[in-house]
Scaffold this motif. Sequence first.
Motif, PDB file in Angstrom:
ATOM      1  N   ARG A 135      71.303  -1.531  29.241  1.00  0.00           N
ATOM      2  CA  ARG A 135      70.795  -2.135  30.492  1.00  0.00           C
ATOM      3  C   ARG A 135      69.818  -3.404  30.017  1.00  0.00           C
ATOM      4  O   ARG A 135      69.897  -4.493  30.182  1.00  0.00           O
ATOM      5  CB  ARG A 135      69.619  -1.267  31.194  1.00  0.00           C
ATOM      6  N   THR A 138      71.957  -6.041  28.008  1.00  0.00           N
ATOM      7  CA  THR A 138      72.693  -7.108  29.254  1.00  0.00           C
ATOM      8  C   THR A 138      71.581  -8.067  29.978  1.00  0.00           C
ATOM      9  O   THR A 138      72.073  -9.087  30.020  1.00  0.00           O
ATOM     10  CB  THR A 138      73.328  -6.079  30.291  1.00  0.00           C
ATOM     11  N   ARG A 139      70.468  -7.444  30.107  1.00  0.00           N
ATOM     12  CA  ARG A 139      69.617  -8.200  30.825  1.00  0.00           C
ATOM     13  C   ARG A 139      69.050  -9.409  29.872  1.00  0.00           C
ATOM     14  O   ARG A 139      68.984 -10.695  30.440  1.00  0.00           O
ATOM     15  CB  ARG A 139      68.245  -7.451  31.163  1.00  0.00           C
ATOM     16  N   SER A 141      71.115 -10.725  27.612  1.00  0.00           N
ATOM     17  CA  SER A 141      72.344 -11.567  27.390  1.00  0.00           C
ATOM     18  C   SER A 141      72.176 -12.375  28.744  1.00  0.00           C
ATOM     19  O   SER A 141      72.517 -13.760  28.653  1.00  0.00           O
ATOM     20  CB  SER A 141      73.395 -10.886  27.335  1.00  0.00           C
ATOM     21  N   ILE A 142      72.060 -11.990  29.768  1.00  0.00           N
ATOM     22  CA  ILE A 142      71.971 -12.703  30.904  1.00  0.00           C
ATOM     23  C   ILE A 142      70.871 -13.863  31.097  1.00  0.00           C
ATOM     24  O   ILE A 142      71.205 -14.955  31.225  1.00  0.00           O
ATOM     25  CB  ILE A 142      71.696 -11.896  32.146  1.00  0.00           C
ATOM     26  N   ALA A 145      72.242 -16.340  28.131  1.00  0.00           N
ATOM     27  CA  ALA A 145      73.244 -17.423  28.668  1.00  0.00           C
ATOM     28  C   ALA A 145      72.944 -18.204  29.758  1.00  0.00           C
ATOM     29  O   ALA A 145      73.206 -19.256  30.007  1.00  0.00           O
ATOM     30  CB  ALA A 145      74.488 -16.226  28.921  1.00  0.00           C
ATOM     31  N   GLY A 146      72.472 -17.549  30.796  1.00  0.00           N
ATOM     32  CA  GLY A 146      71.687 -18.313  31.767  1.00  0.00           C
ATOM     33  C   GLY A 146      70.874 -19.674  31.539  1.00  0.00           C
ATOM     34  O   GLY A 146      71.362 -20.632  31.909  1.00  0.00           O
ATOM     35  N   VAL A 147      70.002 -19.325  30.509  1.00  0.00           N
ATOM     36  CA  VAL A 147      69.133 -20.433  30.520  1.00  0.00           C
ATOM     37  C   VAL A 147      69.996 -21.392  29.795  1.00  0.00           C
ATOM     38  O   VAL A 147      69.885 -22.761  29.988  1.00  0.00           O
ATOM     39  CB  VAL A 147      67.930 -20.093  29.613  1.00  0.00           C
ATOM     40  N   PHE A 171      61.581 -20.985  32.272  1.00  0.00           N
ATOM     41  CA  PHE A 171      62.532 -20.370  31.668  1.00  0.00           C
ATOM     42  C   PHE A 171      61.928 -19.585  30.860  1.00  0.00           C
ATOM     43  O   PHE A 171      62.463 -18.205  30.550  1.00  0.00           O
ATOM     44  CB  PHE A 171      63.163 -21.525  30.608  1.00  0.00           C
ATOM     45  N   ASP A 173      59.041 -17.783  31.361  1.00  0.00           N
ATOM     46  CA  ASP A 173      58.803 -16.610  32.031  1.00  0.00           C
ATOM     47  C   ASP A 173      59.867 -15.670  32.257  1.00  0.00           C
ATOM     48  O   ASP A 173      59.716 -14.340  32.196  1.00  0.00           O
ATOM     49  CB  ASP A 173      57.906 -17.090  33.401  1.00  0.00           C
ATOM     50  N   THR A 174      60.889 -16.294  32.865  1.00  0.00           N
ATOM     51  CA  THR A 174      62.005 -15.499  33.150  1.00  0.00           C
ATOM     52  C   THR A 174      62.794 -14.664  32.066  1.00  0.00           C
ATOM     53  O   THR A 174      63.045 -13.424  32.111  1.00  0.00           O
ATOM     54  CB  THR A 174      63.386 -16.439  33.911  1.00  0.00           C
ATOM     55  N   GLU A 177      60.546 -12.043  31.304  1.00  0.00           N
ATOM     56  CA  GLU A 177      60.728 -10.797  32.254  1.00  0.00           C
ATOM     57  C   GLU A 177      61.895  -9.711  32.049  1.00  0.00           C
ATOM     58  O   GLU A 177      61.695  -8.646  32.166  1.00  0.00           O
ATOM     59  CB  GLU A 177      60.675 -11.455  33.638  1.00  0.00           C
ATOM     60  N   LEU A 178      62.877 -10.528  31.738  1.00  0.00           N
ATOM     61  CA  LEU A 178      64.258  -9.849  31.466  1.00  0.00           C
ATOM     62  C   LEU A 178      64.195  -8.908  29.973  1.00  0.00           C
ATOM     63  O   LEU A 178      64.887  -8.120  30.027  1.00  0.00           O
ATOM     64  CB  LEU A 178      65.364 -10.953  31.310  1.00  0.00           C
ATOM     65  N   ALA A 181      60.068  -6.446  31.193  1.00  0.00           N
ATOM     66  CA  ALA A 181      60.061  -5.745  32.151  1.00  0.00           C
ATOM     67  C   ALA A 181      60.569  -4.486  32.147  1.00  0.00           C
ATOM     68  O   ALA A 181      61.816  -4.279  31.694  1.00  0.00           O
ATOM     69  CB  ALA A 181      60.119  -6.551  33.310  1.00  0.00           C
ATOM     70  N   LEU A 186      62.584  -1.602  39.567  1.00  0.00           N
ATOM     71  CA  LEU A 186      63.323  -2.143  40.753  1.00  0.00           C
ATOM     72  C   LEU A 186      64.250  -1.276  41.360  1.00  0.00           C
ATOM     73  O   LEU A 186      64.898  -1.462  42.725  1.00  0.00           O
ATOM     74  CB  LEU A 186      63.912  -3.326  40.175  1.00  0.00           C
TER      75      LEU A 186
END
Lengths: 190, 190
Positions: A135, A138-139, A141-142, A145-147, A171, A173-174, A177-178, A181, A186
């Motif tokens: 988990r 993967t978070r 990695s997201i 990759a996303g940034v 960027f 912060d996110t 968080e990934l 957190a 969630l």
Amino acid sequence: MTTRDTILQAALERFARTGYLGSSIQQIADDVGTSKSSVLYHFESKEALLEAAMQPAIDAMSALVAALPHAGPDKLEAVPALATGFVDVLMAHSAAVSVFVTQRGALRDVPVIGRANALVDAIASTLVQEAPSARVLTRVSIGLAGVAFILGDALDDDREHVHPAEMREIFIDTLLELCLAQPESLESAR
Amino acid sequence: MTTRDTILQAALERFARTGYLGSSIQQIADDVGTSKSSVLYHFESKEALLEAAMQPAIDAMSALVAALPHAGPDKLEAVPALATGFVDVLMAHSAAVSVFVTQRGALRDVPVIGRANALVDAIASTLVQEAPSARVLTRVSIGLAGVAFILGDALDDDREHVHPAEMREIFIDTLLELCLAQPESLESAR
DNA sequence: TCGAACTCTGACCGATCGGTCAGTACGATG
DNA sequence: CATCGTACTGACCGATCGGTCAGAGTTCGA
């Protein structure tokens, strides 16, 4: 600025906009107002040109990784600094990031791409805690990759331009968080 | 399976692995054991072949978008269903996703790529609430790009294979977290 | 003044690209 | 048997690719 540097800059922008395979030496030469032969005088091949164009970004990212504690109790504390440094390097070298993100599949056997892949792996393994779950892995990695994808994409984006400093903060912060957190909290939202 | 379908599948895999510009019609013909002329008999051009190969993924994503409420109070409730549908379509068409993610820059004037871009915009605008802040917009973009990138990348990944159902759950959870959570609560962590 | 070094260029090369075309093999239809 | 549509192929085309090479123009130290 020397001819060599001008070529380097034009090549990086071309590669980022139309891809390595979609850019010809002739086009790059036209961009800088010189000849194809001149480009091949300064760089022994097209691949060497790619290599040289990516090098500053590779160097910056290498320096970031080299400064990391590789294990121990300091590792968790290093996460915010690494995320910040990562975003800063990405933003300072967004064209190179774009090339890497979009070309790493098609150019997987080009040495400079392989070195960049190794750097990303090193960063990812520091950003996750010890014995990471699928988990968290993967978070992270997201997030990475996303940034990277957005930054590479922002080059020719005609969308509303958010203030760079604001982007940077979002960027980081996110990403944190990934990485940090507790995603279990969630679950109830589903 | 007809020759046409075989070509379609081989082309999509090739485009995903080595890029559109990095794949020649001859290579695709070799993959399926036929001739270049045969490929060009079934598809009038290389671009038409790309178009046809991407179409199933475009159709699936279009169906997802068409089922959305475009505004009103139902919109917020639609977010979890959209995120789930989005991830499912991505996972079902990961090769096409990989092509889109990596080629959309170099192929920005190819019609099928433009259509895919419009679909992504439609999904993003539904996933964010009304009057979105730059923060939420960016977070959603990170999520969409990150998930798409990883899925496209997973094709040739030799990394440990996480169970697809587990991946699906993680993707959906993370996407929803990025869309819905209150990022301000994280400020104190910095 | 001579020549070595550096920068740059146009002509040229073989390879490969996407694409065209004439023709062949073949099963179905009359 | 003749014919027609479908599937397919090899030969070929012009364009462009990355790269080579001989040479021209310039600068500069000996």
